[in-house]
Motif scaffolding. Structure first.
Motif, PDB file in Angstrom:
ATOM      1  N   ASN A   1       0.825  -1.209   0.000  1.00  0.00           N
ATOM      2  CA  ASN A   1       0.000   0.000   0.000  1.00  0.00           C
ATOM      3  C   ASN A   1       0.861   1.263   0.000  1.00  0.00           C
ATOM      4  O   ASN A   1       0.517   2.295   0.591  1.00  0.00           O
ATOM      5  CB  ASN A   1      -0.930   0.023   1.213  1.00  0.00           C
ATOM      6  N   LYS A   2       1.990   1.198  -0.698  1.00  0.00           N
ATOM      7  CA  LYS A   2       2.921   2.326  -0.752  1.00  0.00           C
ATOM      8  C   LYS A   2       2.368   3.421  -1.641  1.00  0.00           C
ATOM      9  O   LYS A   2       1.835   3.149  -2.717  1.00  0.00           O
ATOM     10  CB  LYS A   2       4.282   1.854  -1.272  1.00  0.00           C
ATOM     11  N   ASN A   3       2.519   4.667  -1.217  1.00  0.00           N
ATOM     12  CA  ASN A   3       1.967   5.788  -1.969  1.00  0.00           C
ATOM     13  C   ASN A   3       2.990   6.858  -2.317  1.00  0.00           C
ATOM     14  O   ASN A   3       2.674   7.775  -3.077  1.00  0.00           O
ATOM     15  CB  ASN A   3       0.834   6.445  -1.179  1.00  0.00           C
ATOM     16  N   VAL A   4       4.208   6.772  -1.758  1.00  0.00           N
ATOM     17  CA  VAL A   4       5.220   7.810  -1.955  1.00  0.00           C
ATOM     18  C   VAL A   4       6.497   7.174  -2.502  1.00  0.00           C
ATOM     19  O   VAL A   4       6.992   6.184  -1.944  1.00  0.00           O
ATOM     20  CB  VAL A   4       5.511   8.567  -0.655  1.00  0.00           C
ATOM     21  N   TYR A   5       7.027   7.756  -3.567  1.00  0.00           N
ATOM     22  CA  TYR A   5       8.212   7.227  -4.229  1.00  0.00           C
ATOM     23  C   TYR A   5       9.162   8.372  -4.569  1.00  0.00           C
ATOM     24  O   TYR A   5       8.802   9.549  -4.498  1.00  0.00           O
ATOM     25  CB  TYR A   5       7.832   6.501  -5.523  1.00  0.00           C
ATOM     26  N   THR A   6      10.388   7.984  -4.966  1.00  0.00           N
ATOM     27  CA  THR A   6      11.358   8.952  -5.447  1.00  0.00           C
ATOM     28  C   THR A   6      12.094   8.353  -6.632  1.00  0.00           C
ATOM     29  O   THR A   6      11.877   7.183  -6.983  1.00  0.00           O
ATOM     30  CB  THR A   6      12.333   9.362  -4.320  1.00  0.00           C
ATOM     31  N   ALA A   7      12.945   9.128  -7.289  1.00  0.00           N
ATOM     32  CA  ALA A   7      13.657   8.658  -8.468  1.00  0.00           C
ATOM     33  C   ALA A   7      14.453   7.395  -8.140  1.00  0.00           C
ATOM     34  O   ALA A   7      15.116   7.309  -7.110  1.00  0.00           O
ATOM     35  CB  ALA A   7      14.586   9.752  -8.989  1.00  0.00           C
TER      36      ALA A   7
ATOM     37  N   PRO B   1      21.949  14.018 -14.225  1.00  0.00           N
ATOM     38  CA  PRO B   1      22.266  14.905 -13.108  1.00  0.00           C
ATOM     39  C   PRO B   1      21.014  15.410 -12.421  1.00  0.00           C
ATOM     40  O   PRO B   1      19.966  15.522 -13.039  1.00  0.00           O
ATOM     41  CB  PRO B   1      23.015  16.061 -13.794  1.00  0.00           C
ATOM     42  N   GLY B   2      21.126  15.686 -11.129  1.00  0.00           N
ATOM     43  CA  GLY B   2      20.053  16.387 -10.426  1.00  0.00           C
ATOM     44  C   GLY B   2      19.134  15.518  -9.611  1.00  0.00           C
ATOM     45  O   GLY B   2      18.494  15.977  -8.693  1.00  0.00           O
ATOM     46  N   ILE B   3      19.027  14.197  -9.944  1.00  0.00           N
ATOM     47  CA  ILE B   3      18.119  13.329  -9.210  1.00  0.00           C
ATOM     48  C   ILE B   3      18.918  12.188  -8.619  1.00  0.00           C
ATOM     49  O   ILE B   3      19.719  11.554  -9.298  1.00  0.00           O
ATOM     50  CB  ILE B   3      17.011  12.792 -10.133  1.00  0.00           C
ATOM     51  N   TYR B   4      18.674  11.876  -7.369  1.00  0.00           N
ATOM     52  CA  TYR B   4      19.474  10.901  -6.663  1.00  0.00           C
ATOM     53  C   TYR B   4      18.564  10.002  -5.835  1.00  0.00           C
ATOM     54  O   TYR B   4      17.405  10.323  -5.597  1.00  0.00           O
ATOM     55  CB  TYR B   4      20.491  11.606  -5.753  1.00  0.00           C
ATOM     56  N   PRO B   5      19.098   8.860  -5.386  1.00  0.00           N
ATOM     57  CA  PRO B   5      18.286   7.983  -4.541  1.00  0.00           C
ATOM     58  C   PRO B   5      17.892   8.680  -3.249  1.00  0.00           C
ATOM     59  O   PRO B   5      18.441   9.714  -2.885  1.00  0.00           O
ATOM     60  CB  PRO B   5      19.227   6.796  -4.265  1.00  0.00           C
ATOM     61  N   SER B   6      16.942   8.053  -2.541  1.00  0.00           N
ATOM     62  CA  SER B   6      16.493   8.618  -1.265  1.00  0.00           C
ATOM     63  C   SER B   6      17.673   8.766  -0.319  1.00  0.00           C
ATOM     64  O   SER B   6      18.544   7.903  -0.258  1.00  0.00           O
ATOM     65  CB  SER B   6      15.439   7.700  -0.636  1.00  0.00           C
ATOM     66  N   PRO B   7      17.740   9.868   0.439  1.00  0.00           N
ATOM     67  CA  PRO B   7      18.827  10.051   1.394  1.00  0.00           C
ATOM     68  C   PRO B   7      18.863   8.908   2.398  1.00  0.00           C
ATOM     69  O   PRO B   7      17.818   8.489   2.894  1.00  0.00           O
ATOM     70  CB  PRO B   7      18.486  11.374   2.078  1.00  0.00           C
ATOM     71  N   PRO B   8      20.053   8.373   2.695  1.00  0.00           N
ATOM     72  CA  PRO B   8      20.131   7.279   3.674  1.00  0.00           C
ATOM     73  C   PRO B   8      19.800   7.773   5.064  1.00  0.00           C
ATOM     74  O   PRO B   8      19.995   8.934   5.401  1.00  0.00           O
ATOM     75  CB  PRO B   8      21.604   6.850   3.575  1.00  0.00           C
ATOM     76  N   LEU B   9      19.267   6.871   5.884  1.00  0.00           N
ATOM     77  CA  LEU B   9      18.933   7.224   7.262  1.00  0.00           C
ATOM     78  C   LEU B   9      20.187   7.222   8.118  1.00  0.00           C
ATOM     79  O   LEU B   9      21.063   6.360   7.977  1.00  0.00           O
ATOM     80  CB  LEU B   9      17.923   6.219   7.836  1.00  0.00           C
ATOM     81  N   SER B  10      20.287   8.187   8.998  1.00  0.00           N
ATOM     82  CA  SER B  10      21.376   8.195   9.959  1.00  0.00           C
ATOM     83  C   SER B  10      21.142   7.105  10.997  1.00  0.00           C
ATOM     84  O   SER B  10      20.024   6.603  11.174  1.00  0.00           O
ATOM     85  CB  SER B  10      21.465   9.559  10.648  1.00  0.00           C
ATOM     86  N   GLU B  11      22.186   6.729  11.713  1.00  0.00           N
ATOM     87  CA  GLU B  11      22.075   5.688  12.722  1.00  0.00           C
ATOM     88  C   GLU B  11      21.063   6.099  13.787  1.00  0.00           C
ATOM     89  O   GLU B  11      21.133   7.185  14.350  1.00  0.00           O
ATOM     90  CB  GLU B  11      23.436   5.433  13.360  1.00  0.00           C
ATOM     91  N   GLY B  12      20.099   5.230  14.022  1.00  0.00           N
ATOM     92  CA  GLY B  12      19.077   5.506  15.019  1.00  0.00           C
ATOM     93  C   GLY B  12      17.952   6.398  14.529  1.00  0.00           C
ATOM     94  O   GLY B  12      17.048   6.714  15.293  1.00  0.00           O
ATOM     95  N   GLU B  13      17.991   6.782  13.262  1.00  0.00           N
ATOM     96  CA  GLU B  13      16.969   7.691  12.729  1.00  0.00           C
ATOM     97  C   GLU B  13      15.770   6.896  12.242  1.00  0.00           C
ATOM     98  O   GLU B  13      15.914   5.885  11.549  1.00  0.00           O
ATOM     99  CB  GLU B  13      17.566   8.504  11.584  1.00  0.00           C
ATOM    100  N   ALA B  14      14.579   7.343  12.573  1.00  0.00           N
ATOM    101  CA  ALA B  14      13.360   6.655  12.159  1.00  0.00           C
ATOM    102  C   ALA B  14      13.062   6.936  10.694  1.00  0.00           C
ATOM    103  O   ALA B  14      13.428   7.992  10.169  1.00  0.00           O
ATOM    104  CB  ALA B  14      12.185   7.102  13.026  1.00  0.00           C
ATOM    105  N   PRO B  15      12.409   5.997   9.998  1.00  0.00           N
ATOM    106  CA  PRO B  15      12.017   6.257   8.612  1.00  0.00           C
ATOM    107  C   PRO B  15      11.097   7.468   8.537  1.00  0.00           C
ATOM    108  O   PRO B  15      10.413   7.811   9.508  1.00  0.00           O
ATOM    109  CB  PRO B  15      11.277   4.974   8.209  1.00  0.00           C
TER     110      PRO B  15
END
Length: 414
Positions: free
Chosen positions: A14-20, A329-343
């Motif tokens: 039921n995913k509704n949000v995506y990125t490049a 150029p200009g579009i990148y994967p989703s930023p990685p989560l920092s350690e301990g950071e919630a989605p």
């Protein structure tokens, strides 16, 4: 007998949000009361920015009045998969889909090209959707549709967007031929970049050197500019606001980190060629019996929330080392989560939903839910912290060596 009982699109999890770079996958559900002969079942995925408005003009005595239409489009991708049977241009006999329930799998990848964040506005939109179609050679095709949100990330954890914003305005208020006194305001925000759910901390000093009463108020405005055929049209919406107490003559009032919460709204748009969306904070002093005094500060609404020190931004230069090849150029994967950071969490846009049955001919007859509301990054339970220390890339091991790198994703946004 109507053979088609149900026809709709289901997204995995039921995913509704995506990125490049994300995969948009799921299945098309088909329920038939009886066997159905068809050419095939196809599904399309499309991303399109579209602008449209009209202007009525009065002509001369001979030409009369007329209406001028302005239109522009910017397509990001258009893909197709055949889920059953054959494509529309293939020959041969037509297959039969048996009665019962069927789930036909699909999977598309959003390209690493230039895509812009989903947006729904008065004179235009940036919209992404899936459309499935049952191709009936001797009847009207059955269609179903589902829209989804795409986000082009803006990381606010950069030196420019973490820097405080300041401004000063003053005016002299007169009463007839006599000078009644000076009115001034000095404003400072804790930073320039925010995510929805976070709050703008406003500190201010309002000086009323006149005999008139004044009342301060702060408003966050969204300004959208649409471009088509060499012309433009702008719309301004107030998205959040607060007000202070009335300040009597010869008095001064201070605000210390007065919080203005940002609702779920579209992030700043900078990479769409036909729609530009920006934000600014306006501080207004309502002055009794005189023209009001205004001050405007630029604000960037991003998608990657404020992180804990050392406020390291998502470094797009490191993308290649992750094994993901970036071809545009200009579009990148989703930023990685920092350690301990919630989605990240998401919330529906504060401006509500829209009817998506207007993208292409034949949409009016489609099945499924026609309403769609974009969803954006939203910080729940935000707690204001004092402004961060000056941005530094000092070696965290304490060797005192500073590292250098190229600007991150949205440095330079203004």
């Amino acid at each position: 007998m109507v053979k088609l009982k149900d026809f709709h699109i289901v997204l995995d999890n039921n995913k509704n949000v995506y990125t490049a770079g994300d995969f948009v996958s799921g299945h098309v559900a088909v329920d038939l009361r009886g066997d159905m002969k068809m050419r095939g079942i196809r599904i399309y995925m499309r991303g399109l920015a579209k602008v449209h408005w009209s202007e009525s003009r009065g002509g001369g005595h001979q030409t009369g009045s007329y209406t001028k239409y302005y239109d522009a489009e910017e397509e990001y991708f258009y893909m197709k998969q055949v889920l059953f049977g054959k494509d529309e241009d293939e020959g041969g006999s037509n297959p039969i889909l048996r009665a019962g329930h069927h789930e036909l799998r699909f999977s598309f990848q959003i390209p690493y090209g230039r895509v812009a964040t989903s947006f729904e506005g008065k004179y235009g939109r940036i919209r992404y959707w899936l459309k499935a179609e049952i191709d009936k050679p001797w009847g009207f095709n059955s269609k179903t549709k589902r829209a989804f949100t795409v986000i082009d990330h803006i990381d606010i954890n950069t030196p420019q967007l973490l820097a405080p914003q300041t401004g000063f305005q003053e005016k002299t208020v007169c009463c007839g031929l006599c000078v009644a006194g000076n009115i001034s305001m000095s404003i400072k925000t804790d930073r320039k970049g925010y995510c929805p759910g976070e709050s703008i901390a406003i500190s201010a000093e309002f000086q009323n050197g006149s005999a008139r009463r004044i009342k301060p108020r702060a408003t966050l405005y969204q300004r959208t500019t649409f471009f088509a055929d060499g012309k433009s049209r702008s719309v301004r919406n107030a998205v959040a606001g607060l007000q202070g107490n009335t300040i009597r003559g010869r008095r001064t009032e201070n605000w210390t980190n007065k919080l203005l919460k940002i609702p779920p709204i579209t992030p700043t748009l900078t990479n769409c060629g036909i729609i530009k969306l920006e934000y600014f904070l306006t501080i207004c002093l309502d002055i009794t019996g005189a023209m009001n005094l205004y001050l405007h500060l630029s604000i960037v609404v991003g998608t990657v929330p404020l992180r804990a020190p050392p406020y390291t931004p998502f470094d797009v230069l490191g993308v290649g080392s992750s094994g993901i090849e970036v071809s545009y150029p200009g579009i990148y994967p989703s930023p990685p989560l920092s350690e301990g950071e919630a989605p990240p969490s998401y919330a529906e846009c504060v401006f509500g939903g829209v009817d998506i049955r207007d993208d292409e001919p034949g949409d009016a007859e489609m099945t499924g839910d026609p309403m769609f509301t974009p969803m954006y990054t939203y910080v729940s339970n935000y707690e204001f912290r004092q402004p961060p220390p000056p941005y530094s890339l000092t070696d965290p091991n304490g060797h005192g060596e500073e590292t250098t790198r190229q600007p991150s994703l949205c440095e330079g946004v203004s």
